[in-house]
Design an enzyme around this catalytic site. Structure first.
Site, mmCIF file in Angstrom:
data_model
loop_
_atom_site.group_PDB
_atom_site.id
_atom_site.type_symbol
_atom_site.label_atom_id
_atom_site.label_comp_id
_atom_site.label_asym_id
_atom_site.label_seq_id
_atom_site.Cartn_x
_atom_site.Cartn_y
_atom_site.Cartn_z
ATOM 1 N N HIS A 79 1.076 -1.251 0.138
ATOM 2 C CA HIS A 79 0.105 -0.234 0.131
ATOM 3 C C HIS A 79 1.052 1.631 0.463
ATOM 4 O O HIS A 79 2.198 1.542 0.711
ATOM 5 C CB HIS A 79 -1.372 -0.169 1.356
ATOM 6 N N GLU A 191 -2.091 -7.306 7.253
ATOM 7 C CA GLU A 191 -0.703 -7.163 7.666
ATOM 8 C C GLU A 191 -0.845 -8.194 9.401
ATOM 9 O O GLU A 191 -1.451 -8.516 9.883
ATOM 10 C CB GLU A 191 -1.026 -5.441 8.404
#
Length: 340
Positions: A79, A191
């Site tokens: 990201h 994550e």
């Protein structure tokens, strides 16, 4: 001097990842020993001995050949810059702050998204991708739709937008789902779970109105039951989750897939690969990703996990006719074969 390719051979359970080959100059003496090998023999029976030696070379980790239908192309993306990246750079303890819950992209992060979008359009990736898989957090979904989504949303168009305007207080216009691949949210590629509020997601019922064209059907629980305030996943647990994610990819029919995820997930998942490669190739696989970095890799099924058949192979010998290889024909008719 001749150029020989160095190719990534990476083992993790059954699947394998490959990077594109790069060429380096290698002395003949290092490839074959000293002196160089004699010219290839002329007798057909000896060709098989030569090919057997070449097969032995393949097992040492140089070149490899795999059927195309047992491969997938993965475009791995971390990201863009989130508000937690900025605050964590100043003070690592900031990652413990609930002010960073489900962190959104910064203004700089959106610029990184727009730059990567230009790149994938210029190199043709945007036209070849069959599917976009995204971690269901705000910053990854903003990155995914900004890079791989359609153009700005237009009122009156009868398709849901990928992202509504001003999602995450971004000031960004809505993004259309026209002329782009499907987007699927998958929790396996989230994550590192636990402790850091920036890695805790919102409920799916909150995300659906913000990202109407993202498919959340694979997310089993509306609320985030995976994130724990006092227990953080170990690196080994993240790597194991990454292996499960890669195995799950073989249940998909799509051959070229973009995956928008996180630095920790990518690093620990990929660190198991490339141990039998040149150190430079290993580093290309396993180095930490920068914000909004994209790396394209080839995923190899070496153990029949995938069941799809080839769409490009052709059986040959149609219509039926003689199909005797020249070396076999020479053995059966040696005088005639030598005469040819």
């Amino acid at each position: 001097m001749i150029a020989m390719p160095i190719q990534t051979v990476i083992h993790i359970c059954n699947p394998t990842l490959y990077l594109n080959s790069s060429f380096v100059s290698t002395p003949i003496s290092k490839l074959y020993g000293t002196p160089p090998p004699p010219p290839l023999p002329q007798r057909p029976s000896r060709f098989r001995t030569c090919f057997s030696a070449l097969s032995d070379m393949d097992s040492t980790g140089g070149q490899s050949v795999y059927p195309l239908h047992r491969c997938k192309t993965l475009h791995l993306v971390r990201h863009a810059q989130g508000i937690h990246n900025v605050e964590g750079e100043k003070n690592h303890d900031a990652y413990l702050s609930y002010d960073l819950f489900d962190a959104q992209l910064t203004a700089l992060g959106w610029k990184q998204v727009h730059n990567l979008r230009k790149h994938v359009q210029a190199c043709g990736i945007s036209k070849s991708i069959d599917l976009v898989i995204v971690s269901p957090l705000l910053r990854t979904m903003q990155t995914a739709v900004g890079v791989f989504g359609g153009e700005a949303y237009t009122d009156g168009v009868n398709v849901p937008p990928l992202m509504v305007a001003n999602t995450g207080n971004s000031g960004h216009p809505a993004i259309s789902s026209l002329n782009c691949p499907p987007f699927v949210a998958v929790e396996l590629c989230r994550e590192h779970l636990g402790v850091h509020p920036c890695d805790k997601r919102r409920s799916i019922r909150e995300y659906r109105p913000l990202f109407p064209a993202i498919d959340f059907s694979l997310v089993e629980n509306d609320d985030d039951i995976l994130w724990k305030p006092d227990i953080r996943e170990t690196n080994e647990e993240v790597a194991d989750r990454g292996q499960k994610f890669l195995k799950w990819l073989w249940t998909r029919e799509e051959k070229e897939i973009a995956i928008v995820t996180h630095s920790g997930f990518l690093f620990h998942t990929l660190s198991s690969f490339g141990n039998d490669c040149h150190p430079i190739v290993k580093s290309e696989i396993c180095a930490h990703f920068a914000n909004c970095e994209l790396r394209s890799m080839v995923f190899i099924d070496r153990s029949m996990i995938g069941s799809a058949s080839s769409t490009t192979n052709y059986p040959g010998k149609i219509p039926h006719g003689l199909d005797l290889p020249s070396d076999v024909a020479t053995e059966k008719l040696p005088e005639e074969g030598l005469a040819n």
